[in-house]
Motif scaffolding. Structure first.
Motif, PDB file in Angstrom:
ATOM      1  N   TYR A 266     -12.760   6.998  -3.848  1.00 57.91           N
ATOM      2  CA  TYR A 266     -11.478   7.309  -3.108  1.00 57.91           C
ATOM      3  C   TYR A 266     -10.152   8.009  -4.533  1.00 57.91           C
ATOM      4  O   TYR A 266     -10.035   6.902  -5.055  1.00 57.91           O
ATOM      5  CB  TYR A 266     -11.069   6.729  -2.233  1.00 57.91           C
ATOM      6  CG  TYR A 266      -9.631   6.462  -1.231  1.00 57.91           C
ATOM      7  CD1 TYR A 266      -8.771   5.787  -1.380  1.00 57.91           C
ATOM      8  CD2 TYR A 266      -9.375   7.406  -0.648  1.00 57.91           C
ATOM      9  CE1 TYR A 266      -7.526   5.713  -1.066  1.00 57.91           C
ATOM     10  CE2 TYR A 266      -9.010   7.821   0.737  1.00 57.91           C
ATOM     11  CZ  TYR A 266      -7.172   7.224   0.237  1.00 57.91           C
ATOM     12  OH  TYR A 266      -5.953   7.223   0.706  1.00 57.91           O
ATOM     13  N   SER A 267      -9.743   8.488  -4.144  1.00 58.48           N
ATOM     14  CA  SER A 267      -9.074   9.174  -5.020  1.00 58.48           C
ATOM     15  C   SER A 267      -8.010   8.554  -4.735  1.00 58.48           C
ATOM     16  O   SER A 267      -7.076   8.790  -6.661  1.00 58.48           O
ATOM     17  CB  SER A 267      -8.421  10.706  -4.938  1.00 58.48           C
ATOM     18  OG  SER A 267      -8.309  10.808  -3.211  1.00 58.48           O
ATOM     19  N   GLN A 268      -7.047   7.161  -4.553  1.00 57.43           N
ATOM     20  CA  GLN A 268      -6.481   7.315  -4.600  1.00 57.43           C
ATOM     21  C   GLN A 268      -6.477   5.317  -4.813  1.00 57.43           C
ATOM     22  O   GLN A 268      -5.513   4.339  -5.610  1.00 57.43           O
ATOM     23  CB  GLN A 268      -5.540   6.840  -3.328  1.00 57.43           C
ATOM     24  CG  GLN A 268      -5.081   8.105  -2.960  1.00 57.43           C
ATOM     25  CD  GLN A 268      -4.106   9.433  -3.625  1.00 57.43           C
ATOM     26  OE1 GLN A 268      -3.229   8.666  -4.204  1.00 57.43           O
ATOM     27  NE2 GLN A 268      -4.989   9.784  -4.110  1.00 57.43           N
TER      28      GLN A 268
ATOM     29  N   TRP B 199       1.060   2.360 -10.219  1.00 55.29           N
ATOM     30  CA  TRP B 199       0.358   3.322  -9.026  1.00 55.29           C
ATOM     31  C   TRP B 199       0.679   3.989  -7.730  1.00 55.29           C
ATOM     32  O   TRP B 199       0.636   4.736  -6.875  1.00 55.29           O
ATOM     33  CB  TRP B 199      -0.486   1.478  -8.703  1.00 55.29           C
ATOM     34  CG  TRP B 199      -1.595   2.103  -7.752  1.00 55.29           C
ATOM     35  CD1 TRP B 199      -2.508   3.562  -7.129  1.00 55.29           C
ATOM     36  CD2 TRP B 199      -2.280   0.580  -7.713  1.00 55.29           C
ATOM     37  NE1 TRP B 199      -3.851   2.608  -6.523  1.00 55.29           N
ATOM     38  CE2 TRP B 199      -3.883   1.719  -6.187  1.00 55.29           C
ATOM     39  CE3 TRP B 199      -2.276  -0.179  -6.952  1.00 55.29           C
ATOM     40  CZ2 TRP B 199      -4.451   0.699  -5.738  1.00 55.29           C
ATOM     41  CZ3 TRP B 199      -3.220  -1.278  -6.321  1.00 55.29           C
ATOM     42  CH2 TRP B 199      -4.659  -0.386  -5.698  1.00 55.29           C
ATOM     43  N   ILE B 200       1.682   3.111  -7.799  1.00 53.65           N
ATOM     44  CA  ILE B 200       2.654   3.567  -5.713  1.00 53.65           C
ATOM     45  C   ILE B 200       3.092   4.918  -6.391  1.00 53.65           C
ATOM     46  O   ILE B 200       3.503   5.556  -5.254  1.00 53.65           O
ATOM     47  CB  ILE B 200       3.595   2.504  -5.719  1.00 53.65           C
ATOM     48  CG1 ILE B 200       4.186   2.432  -4.391  1.00 53.65           C
ATOM     49  CG2 ILE B 200       4.842   2.908  -6.469  1.00 53.65           C
ATOM     50  CD1 ILE B 200       3.254   2.242  -3.712  1.00 53.65           C
TER      51      ILE B 200
ATOM     52  N   LYS C 203       3.114  10.540  -4.566  1.00 57.45           N
ATOM     53  CA  LYS C 203       2.871  11.899  -5.273  1.00 57.45           C
ATOM     54  C   LYS C 203       1.556  12.510  -4.908  1.00 57.45           C
ATOM     55  O   LYS C 203       1.862  13.700  -4.002  1.00 57.45           O
ATOM     56  CB  LYS C 203       2.653  11.429  -6.405  1.00 57.45           C
ATOM     57  CG  LYS C 203       2.867  13.363  -7.762  1.00 57.45           C
ATOM     58  CD  LYS C 203       2.956  13.041  -9.402  1.00 57.45           C
ATOM     59  CE  LYS C 203       1.328  13.694  -9.592  1.00 57.45           C
ATOM     60  NZ  LYS C 203       1.178  13.552 -10.708  1.00 57.45           N
ATOM     61  N   ASN C 204       0.916  11.663  -4.216  1.00 57.27           N
ATOM     62  CA  ASN C 204      -0.639  12.099  -3.598  1.00 57.27           C
ATOM     63  C   ASN C 204      -0.542  12.596  -2.178  1.00 57.27           C
ATOM     64  O   ASN C 204      -0.780  13.416  -0.983  1.00 57.27           O
ATOM     65  CB  ASN C 204      -1.975  11.974  -3.765  1.00 57.27           C
ATOM     66  CG  ASN C 204      -1.667  12.096  -5.285  1.00 57.27           C
ATOM     67  OD1 ASN C 204      -2.171  13.609  -5.691  1.00 57.27           O
ATOM     68  ND2 ASN C 204      -1.863  11.358  -6.254  1.00 57.27           N
TER      69      ASN C 204
ATOM     70  N   ILE D  31       4.519   4.904   1.802  1.00 57.89           N
ATOM     71  CA  ILE D  31       5.816   4.232   2.314  1.00 57.89           C
ATOM     72  C   ILE D  31       4.602   3.034   3.130  1.00 57.89           C
ATOM     73  O   ILE D  31       5.384   2.187   3.296  1.00 57.89           O
ATOM     74  CB  ILE D  31       5.961   5.210   3.435  1.00 57.89           C
ATOM     75  CG1 ILE D  31       6.527   6.401   2.786  1.00 57.89           C
ATOM     76  CG2 ILE D  31       7.130   4.370   3.855  1.00 57.89           C
ATOM     77  CD1 ILE D  31       6.876   7.017   3.314  1.00 57.89           C
ATOM     78  N   CYS D  32       3.405   3.262   3.751  1.00 65.36           N
ATOM     79  CA  CYS D  32       2.665   2.096   5.012  1.00 65.36           C
ATOM     80  C   CYS D  32       2.066   1.111   3.490  1.00 65.36           C
ATOM     81  O   CYS D  32       2.752   0.207   3.855  1.00 65.36           O
ATOM     82  CB  CYS D  32       1.624   2.885   5.395  1.00 65.36           C
ATOM     83  SG  CYS D  32       1.668   3.486   6.184  1.00 65.36           S
TER      84      CYS D  32
END
Lengths: 214, 534
Positions: A186-188, A12-13, A18-19, A25-26
């Motif tokens: 939401y894409s992430q 996931w991270i 990548k995107n 980082i947050c």
């Protein structure tokens, strides 16, 4: 070492990095802070955790807000529209008064969408199995954690429940609350759960390590 | 005295919710329920099922080989009230009421703290929970199975006071396996788990445990003798995701290692689904006949006490030691099947979760100091929940899913009676329609048996193929034969997919009547040739 495993050993991270590297980082920072807090609550870290979370939330909410996410889809409209007649026949004056009609026409959709966003995040399959076997149409499902971490997550979750810390409990409630405002598309993914998931996995790993050492 | 009145009031309330307008809300039966009713009628009249088998261990039905107990018990209301929607559903409704009563005693006897409060709240929650209400108001075998399983649990708890009750407990666990397929696995595993958990106590009573186990096996013997027959395994063959036929049907060609990975992945994903808050509190069962539109198995507000209850569960105690194996084991049979979140197969899980939610409610109510606020909150939640159930059940379900409780076909059985001089062909591509006619026309079971025996290509428990075509009086149930639709005395019935308006025009057909579903949409149309004799 366990903190690093819990935070970085998941697809996931890397997908988020990548995107959206800044968001990644947050999230890494949030994950490290929340794990530190669960080990030893500290006022400064707690303040930082909540501030960073809400700031991130505001950024994501404002930059990704779409009105259509808070409206019925065409498929949902086909179901909802005939219900006005059904309600009228079934409920009569309970439905056909001004207050009920106002609620049904203007408010209900937002409540339903919020509940949908909130509850769909509370699904372990979403995180470990790409929502299989209940994949959501119109949503890009992807694996967030490898299934090998599922037992550690479960262990960590129950370990936390035995002695739930106040601060982290409040943080979880906050995450559940704010995640409802982020669209399911939401894409992430449900990123605010990232620190929570990692914390539970960390607790599970820690428990297993203690058992092995015994 | 006040406490007794309160408890009895909850029982009466549960009974009203389950019995009120049982025959007309919803106004119909699905095909499986109709088959149960007809088999019960056939057993009552002839001692044989619709295929002519005397007192079968599994009822062939539509070659799915249903568990028998519900059908045998339905003979009783059919005897007293005749064949009707009410008499067919009554066993499930009564099971649901008994389950509410059993919940009180199970929780009261097994809990250590807040016995009466916890028992009352558990009882109330079982009385109003969507899963319990919905399945109590249909002819649902799984609901009967759960009640019998609950009897088993009650006597198990009583066996700590008098060990001889263990025999009764095992008897009921064994009987539950005759009520629904899933209990064949759940009961066996549950017995092992419970005896293992309380092994310190039962080791001292090992003779009773041994006798009880023998009785358990003896009661299951008729099923065990058929365990390898196609009739016993047919249902599992239809619904699994690991057999060669499953891979062939889905054009999957996997190596043995890939198959193991795929099966493990499917099993874990299905198992986890049964614990997902999304499944339990939000998304209904995807199969429309088994769920209410927009309402899952629990009300959404129950998610909060559920988390409190799970925390409580970790504190142990006799009640939780019984609930935990029930929670872990109940989803196992369902997880071996391909349907995601098949509610009927996991009713024991929902039963256990309801008691967990009740424990969480106690924690929340303890935060309120005054009794007045506690009762107000409970009253408000109960009223809100019942209203929500009413909306989803009596409005959405009734109007939006009438085809799933056979409403158009039941109407068709009444309408066709007005045209005795005609032969009807009813398109049967969607469902096994003949059963509604057999049931509501009260077709003589002897006549039915003489017809259906030809469906049995081998002996009863090995005839797994099923032919949906049938003839009942002046009605044939089969695909439409376009060569015959224009015959003089022929009426053809189908939905808009079977006979479109264009096709009707092309074949010179005119509509002579329509059957509408509950929302007013045309569900079925009957066509006759426009041919006129000179």
């Amino acid at each position: 070492m366990l903190i690093l495993i819990a935070t970085f050993l998941n697809p996931w991270i890397f997908y988020i990095f990548k995107n959206k590297p800044l968001i990644a980082i947050c999230l890494i920072a949030l994950s490290l802070i929340s794990i530190k807090i669960i080990q030893k609550p500290q006022k400064k870290l707690t303040f930082l955790l909540f501030c960073l979370t809400f700031t991130l939330f505001l950024v994501i909410f404002t930059s990704n807000f779409k009105k259509t996410d808070w409206q019925y889809t065409p498929t949902e409209e086909k179901v909802v529209t005939p219900r006005h007649n059904e309600f009228t026949q079934g409920l009569g004056a309970i439905y056909t008064n001004k207050l009920s009609l106002k609620y049904t026409k203007d408010i209900k959709v937002y409540i339903e969408k919020y509940i949908q966003n909130t509850i769909e995040n509370l699904d372990p399959n979403l995180f470990f199995l790409s929502s299989h076997p209940r994949e959501r149409p119109g949503v890009y499902e992807f694996e967030k954690y490898w299934i090998i971490f599922l037992p550690f997550f479960i262990l960590g979750f129950f370990d936390f429940l035995k002695k739930p810390g106040r601060i982290f409990s409040l943080y979880i409630v906050s995450v559940i609350f704010i995640s409802g405002f982020i669209s399911r598309t939401y894409s992430q993914g449900s990123i605010f759960y990232f620190p929570v998931m990692n914390t539970f996995i960390f607790l599970g790993l820690e428990k297993v390590l203690k058992l092995i050492k015994k | 005295m006040k406490k007794i009145i309160l408890v009895v009031s909850i029982f009466i309330f549960a009974a009203i919710l389950r019995l009120y307008l049982l025959d007309s809300m919803p106004p119909g039966l699905n095909a499986d329920e109709a088959s149960i009713g007809y088999d019960a009628y056939s057993i009552l009249q002839t001692g044989k099922d619709q295929y002519g088998k005397a007192f079968p261990v599994f009822f062939r039905s539509f070659a799915a080989y249903q568990s028998p107990l519900y059908i045998y018990l339905t003979v009783i209301p059919v005897f007293f009230f005749g064949v009707s929607i009410f008499s067919i559903k009554l066993v499930s409704a009564v099971s649901g009421i008994i389950l509410v009563v059993l919940t009180f005693f199970i929780v009261y006897l097994a809990s250590e703290k807040n016995k009466l409060s916890l028992a009352c709240i558990s009882t109330l929650l079982v009385a109003i929970s969507p899963w319990s209400l919905f399945f109590s108001r249909g002819a649902i075998e799984a609901n009967l199975a759960l009640t019998i399983l609950a009897f088993g649990l009650l006597f198990f708890i009583l066996s700590f006071k008098k060990t001889v009750f263990l025999i009764l407990s095992f008897i009921f666990f064994s009987l539950s396996t005759y009520a629904y397929h899933a209990e064949r696995v759940i009961s066996v595993l549950l017995i092992f788990a419970l005896v293992a958990i309380f092994r310190k106590y039962f080791f001292k009573q090992r003779i009773i445990v041994f006798i009880s186990s023998i009785i358990f096996v003896l009661i299951m013997l008729p099923q065990l003798l058929l365990i390898f027959s196609p009739g016993s395994t047919k249902r599992l063959d239809q619904v699994n995701y690991w057999s060669n036929s499953y891979y062939e049907q889905n054009n999957l060609s996997l190596s043995p290692l890939e198959k193991i990975k795929s099966i493990s992945y499917e099993f874990i994903s299905h198992y986890l689904t049964y614990f997902s808050p999304r499944s339990l509190f939000f998304d209904p069962d995807p199969q429309f006949a088994r769920s209410l539109p927009g309402l899952s198995v629990f009300y959404i507000w129950m998610i909060i006490p559920c988390f409190f209850g799970i925390k409580n569960m970790l504190n142990g105690g006799k009640l939780n030691k019984i609930l935990i194996p029930l929670i872990i084991l109940s989803p196992l049979p369902a997880s071996l099947t391909k349907e995601p979140f098949y509610t009927l197969r996991v009713l024991p899980l929902f039963f256990a979760f309801t008691i967990i939610i009740a424990q969480g409610m106690i924690n929340i109510l303890d935060l309120l100091k005054k009794n007045y606020f506690k009762f107000s909150l409970l009253f408000f939640l109960t009223a809100f929940s019942v209203f929500e159930f009413y909306v989803h059940y009596s409005i959405f379900f009734k109007y939006e899913r009438s085809e799933y409780f056979g409403y158009p076909y039941i109407k068709l059985t009444e309408e066709i009676k007005k045209y005795p001089q005609y032969h009807f062909t009813v398109d049967n591509s969607k469902d096994t329609l003949y059963i509604w006619f057999a049931l509501f026309w009260k077709i003589d079971p002897v006549k039915m048996q003489s017809q259906t025996k030809f469906d049995l290509d081998k002996d009863y428990y090995n005839s797994v193929s099923f032919n949906k075509e049938s003839d009942i009086e002046n009605v044939s149930f089969k695909p439409i034969d376009w060569g015959k639709v224009s015959s003089e005395n022929e009426i053809t019935v189908g939905d808009a997919i079977a006979i479109s308006e264009t096709q009707a025009k092309e074949h010179g057909l005119i509509s002579i009547f329509e059957i509408k579903d509950y929302s007013g949409k045309v569900a079925l149309t009957a066509y006759k040739s426009n041919f006129k004799k000179n």
